[in-house]
Motif scaffolding. Structure first.
Motif, PDB file in Angstrom:
ATOM      1  N   ASN A 192       0.538  21.773 -14.958  1.00 21.21           N
ATOM      2  CA  ASN A 192      -0.819  22.170 -15.310  1.00 21.21           C
ATOM      3  C   ASN A 192      -1.567  22.659 -14.079  1.00 21.21           C
ATOM      4  N   GLU A 193      -2.775  23.187 -14.308  1.00 21.97           N
ATOM      5  CA  GLU A 193      -3.562  23.772 -13.225  1.00 21.97           C
ATOM      6  C   GLU A 193      -4.015  22.742 -12.197  1.00 21.97           C
ATOM      7  N   GLY A 194      -4.013  21.464 -12.584  1.00 22.36           N
ATOM      8  CA  GLY A 194      -4.482  20.431 -11.672  1.00 22.36           C
ATOM      9  C   GLY A 194      -3.445  19.980 -10.672  1.00 22.36           C
ATOM     10  N   ASN A 195      -2.223  20.514 -10.779  1.00 23.29           N
ATOM     11  CA  ASN A 195      -1.163  20.082  -9.876  1.00 23.29           C
ATOM     12  C   ASN A 195      -1.454  20.466  -8.430  1.00 23.29           C
ATOM     13  N   LYS A 196      -1.077  19.587  -7.516  1.00 26.94           N
ATOM     14  CA  LYS A 196      -1.208  19.901  -6.089  1.00 26.94           C
ATOM     15  C   LYS A 196      -0.262  21.026  -5.710  1.00 26.94           C
ATOM     16  N   LEU A 197       0.955  21.009  -6.292  1.00 29.76           N
ATOM     17  CA  LEU A 197       1.911  22.081  -6.053  1.00 29.76           C
ATOM     18  C   LEU A 197       1.671  23.154  -7.098  1.00 29.76           C
ATOM     19  N   LYS A 198       1.443  24.383  -6.682  1.00 25.18           N
ATOM     20  CA  LYS A 198       0.979  25.432  -7.584  1.00 25.18           C
ATOM     21  C   LYS A 198       2.104  26.181  -8.297  1.00 25.18           C
ATOM     22  N   ARG A 199       3.321  25.681  -8.230  1.00 23.23           N
ATOM     23  CA  ARG A 199       4.449  26.325  -8.894  1.00 23.23           C
ATOM     24  C   ARG A 199       5.572  25.313  -9.044  1.00 23.23           C
ATOM     25  N   LEU A 221       0.830  -1.204   0.000  1.00 20.80           N
ATOM     26  CA  LEU A 221       0.000   0.000   0.000  1.00 20.80           C
ATOM     27  C   LEU A 221       0.867   1.258   0.000  1.00 20.80           C
ATOM     28  N   ILE A 222       1.924   1.256   0.794  1.00 19.87           N
ATOM     29  CA  ILE A 222       2.836   2.401   0.814  1.00 19.87           C
ATOM     30  C   ILE A 222       3.403   2.644  -0.584  1.00 19.87           C
ATOM     31  N   GLU A 223       3.757   1.570  -1.275  1.00 21.80           N
ATOM     32  CA  GLU A 223       4.293   1.688  -2.637  1.00 21.80           C
ATOM     33  C   GLU A 223       3.213   2.163  -3.604  1.00 21.80           C
ATOM     34  N   LYS A 224       2.014   1.648  -3.460  1.00 19.77           N
ATOM     35  CA  LYS A 224       0.909   2.015  -4.357  1.00 19.77           C
ATOM     36  C   LYS A 224       0.555   3.492  -4.231  1.00 19.77           C
ATOM     37  N   LEU A 225       0.667   4.035  -3.034  1.00 16.75           N
ATOM     38  CA  LEU A 225       0.361   5.447  -2.800  1.00 16.75           C
ATOM     39  C   LEU A 225       1.544   6.357  -3.156  1.00 16.75           C
ATOM     40  N   HIS A 226       2.630   5.757  -3.644  1.00 13.56           N
ATOM     41  CA  HIS A 226       3.838   6.482  -4.058  1.00 13.56           C
ATOM     42  C   HIS A 226       4.484   7.214  -2.893  1.00 13.56           C
ATOM     43  N   PHE A 227       4.327   6.652  -1.688  1.00 12.61           N
ATOM     44  CA  PHE A 227       5.022   7.157  -0.524  1.00 12.61           C
ATOM     45  C   PHE A 227       6.419   6.539  -0.472  1.00 12.61           C
ATOM     46  N   GLU A 228       7.207   6.974   0.494  1.00 12.52           N
ATOM     47  CA  GLU A 228       8.598   6.515   0.591  1.00 12.52           C
ATOM     48  C   GLU A 228       8.812   5.747   1.888  1.00 12.52           C
ATOM     49  N   ILE A 259      16.818   8.031 -13.757  1.00 14.97           N
ATOM     50  CA  ILE A 259      16.001   9.067 -13.118  1.00 14.97           C
ATOM     51  C   ILE A 259      15.788   8.711 -11.648  1.00 14.97           C
ATOM     52  N   PRO A 260      16.023   9.656 -10.731  1.00 13.73           N
ATOM     53  CA  PRO A 260      15.842   9.367  -9.298  1.00 13.73           C
ATOM     54  C   PRO A 260      14.409   8.942  -8.985  1.00 13.73           C
ATOM     55  N   GLU A 261      14.282   7.898  -8.162  1.00 13.19           N
ATOM     56  CA  GLU A 261      12.967   7.377  -7.822  1.00 13.19           C
ATOM     57  C   GLU A 261      12.113   8.422  -7.093  1.00 13.19           C
ATOM     58  N   ARG A 262      12.730   9.221  -6.229  1.00 11.60           N
ATOM     59  CA  ARG A 262      11.982  10.244  -5.498  1.00 11.60           C
ATOM     60  C   ARG A 262      11.385  11.268  -6.468  1.00 11.60           C
ATOM     61  N   TRP A 263      12.086  11.592  -7.535  1.00 13.67           N
ATOM     62  CA  TRP A 263      11.579  12.540  -8.530  1.00 13.67           C
ATOM     63  C   TRP A 263      10.353  11.961  -9.231  1.00 13.67           C
ATOM     64  N   TRP A 264      10.433  10.671  -9.593  1.00  8.96           N
ATOM     65  CA  TRP A 264       9.284  10.013 -10.244  1.00  8.96           C
ATOM     66  C   TRP A 264       8.054  10.064  -9.335  1.00  8.96           C
ATOM     67  N   LYS A 265       8.250   9.699  -8.077  1.00  8.18           N
ATOM     68  CA  LYS A 265       7.115   9.648  -7.154  1.00  8.18           C
ATOM     69  C   LYS A 265       6.527  11.039  -6.928  1.00  8.18           C
ATOM     70  N   ALA A 266       7.387  12.046  -6.818  1.00  9.87           N
ATOM     71  CA  ALA A 266       6.896  13.403  -6.634  1.00  9.87           C
ATOM     72  C   ALA A 266       6.099  13.872  -7.843  1.00  9.87           C
ATOM     73  N   GLN A 267       6.566  13.534  -9.028  1.00  5.62           N
ATOM     74  CA  GLN A 267       5.859  13.893 -10.254  1.00  5.62           C
ATOM     75  C   GLN A 267       4.473  13.242 -10.300  1.00  5.62           C
ATOM     76  N   ILE A 268       4.419  11.972  -9.936  1.00  6.34           N
ATOM     77  CA  ILE A 268       3.139  11.232  -9.968  1.00  6.34           C
ATOM     78  C   ILE A 268       2.166  11.833  -8.963  1.00  6.34           C
ATOM     79  N   LYS A 269       2.624  12.049  -7.724  1.00  4.92           N
ATOM     80  CA  LYS A 269       1.739  12.605  -6.689  1.00  4.92           C
ATOM     81  C   LYS A 269       1.260  14.010  -7.059  1.00  4.92           C
TER      82      LYS A 269
END
Length: 381
Positions: free
Chosen positions: A342-349, A195-202, A368-378
């Motif tokens: 895009n406008e739908g991003n959780k992070l606004k910048r 579940l932690i992996e599925k939610l793209h947590f670390e 590509i760093p795994e943390r970068w992938w997960k941050a992009q997905i979230k």
């Protein structure tokens, strides 16, 4: 705020007066029965939480005097910022009452740029710390040092074992990222790990962090809330023989992680939970607090958004993607940019994710760093 806080007892104040004039006990501004302090920004505030109802494994205790006396007898470093001891939050009529008070006090302190340091009860108090950010209109990164993920979904599971599920499910959902440092596989079901992996947590196993504690520095650098469960420390170092744990972080390692938390410019609340308030544990807890405050006083206040004249920019092409890294000339720490798409991003910048030099080297080798992938997905969910 002081209506919700019980001042330090007169008996404790008498004991504090006996410490050395150079010790912390003579330098901390305290909430006493005679006076409540006037708070200044860019400071830290110690608060006790005397509510253990979230855990069946923790004994009840009436005060945190053993921890405080050990801490007050320590000597400060070359520190300039003010340290407050605001006293204790007593257990409310219900656990929800306690959550309400913790949330209210933490929110007020964070808005005043004062970092609360919460000491014990049970680790479900982390939920109330997280809820303090509801009024701050920001996404929250939570880091826990724990042998478990605390997402137990059993109907009668203790709150300290299931509070993360509460954080994930309940609205408003301000959680951007959750990172666990030091989990032990045999304390977590495979379903929880998946579940932690599925939610793209670390999540980082105890062994990999113990063998290289610098691995954890970028994780804490990106945290808003840090919560340490004292049962993540092996009992031979923590002194917790009531809830015996033969494996876990040692005293040196947990103090290193506490210093990483303190030195992070982003960490705005810090909690220590899951202890039984014994004389043995009090020694280590006081030193963990010392190392957090030591780190706090050496914050570099560097973040390469805005002025970037003290940073070197590196662009690494990978396939059709350009990864942008920044390296600080001051601390030699690294960040990688997460682009605003895009406008739908959780992070606004555009935002920056702390990373390591090894992440940059791996990127130059087209990894590509795994943390970068997960941050992009979230960011796009």
């Amino acid at each position: 705020m002081f209506d919700f806080l019980t001042p330090l007892s007169d008996d404790l104040i008498i004991e504090i007066h006996k410490v050395s004039n150079q010790a912390l006990g003579k330098k901390i501004v305290m909430h006493t029965s005679h006076e409540a302090p006037i708070l200044a920004k860019n400071s830290v505030a110690i608060i006790g939480v005397l509510d253990n109802r979230g855990s069946e494994a923790i004994a009840d205790f009436e005060n945190l005097n053993a921890i405080r006396l050990n801490f007050y007898n320590l000597f400060p470093g070359n520190w300039n910022n003010t340290i407050y001891d605001l006293g204790d939050i007593l257990a409310g009529n219900t656990i929800e009452d306690t959550y309400f008070v913790v949330k209210k006090i933490c929110a007020q302190l964070i808005k005043q740029r004062i970092t609360p340091i919460l000491i014990g009860g049970s680790q479900d108090i982390t939920y109330a710390m997280y809820r303090a950010y509801d009024t701050l209109e920001q996404m929250v990164n939570l880091v826990t040092v724990d042998s478990k993920f605390d997402i137990d979904n059993r109907q009668n599971a203790p709150l300290a074992c299931s509070y993360l599920s509460k954080i994930i499910i309940e609205e408003p959902n301000n959680l951007f990222n959750y990172s666990n440092v030091g989990y032990q596989t045999y304390h977590n079901s495979q379903e929880e790990i998946d579940l932690i992996e599925k939610l793209h947590f670390e999540s980082y196993r105890l062994g990999e962090v113990s063998s290289n504690t610098t691995l954890a520095e970028p994780i804490f650098r990106d945290a808003d809330v840090v919560s340490i469960d004292m049962t993540a420390i092996k009992s031979s170092d923590s002194g917790n023989t009531q809830h015996f744990n033969p494996n876990g972080f040692n005293g040196k390692e947990i103090c290193i992680l506490a210093r990483y938390s303190g030195i992070s410019d982003k960490v705005s609340s810090f909690g220590l939970f899951g202890h039984n308030n014994t004389d043995q544990e009090a020694v280590l807890i006081s030193q963990i607090i010392w190392y957090f405050i030591e780190g706090y006083h050496y914050r570099s206040k560097e973040y390469p958004i805005g002025t970037r004249e003290n940073f070197i920019k590196y662009i690494v092409p990978i396939d059709d993607e350009d990864l942008i890294f920044f390296k600080s000339n001051q601390s030699e720490r690294w960040w990688i940019q997460i682009p605003y798409a895009n406008e739908g991003n959780k992070l606004k910048r555009d935002t920056l994710l702390p990373c390591s030099y090894e992440d940059y080297i791996n990127a130059t080798q087209q990894e590509i760093p795994e943390r970068w992938w997960k941050a992009q997905i979230k960011n796009s969910l």
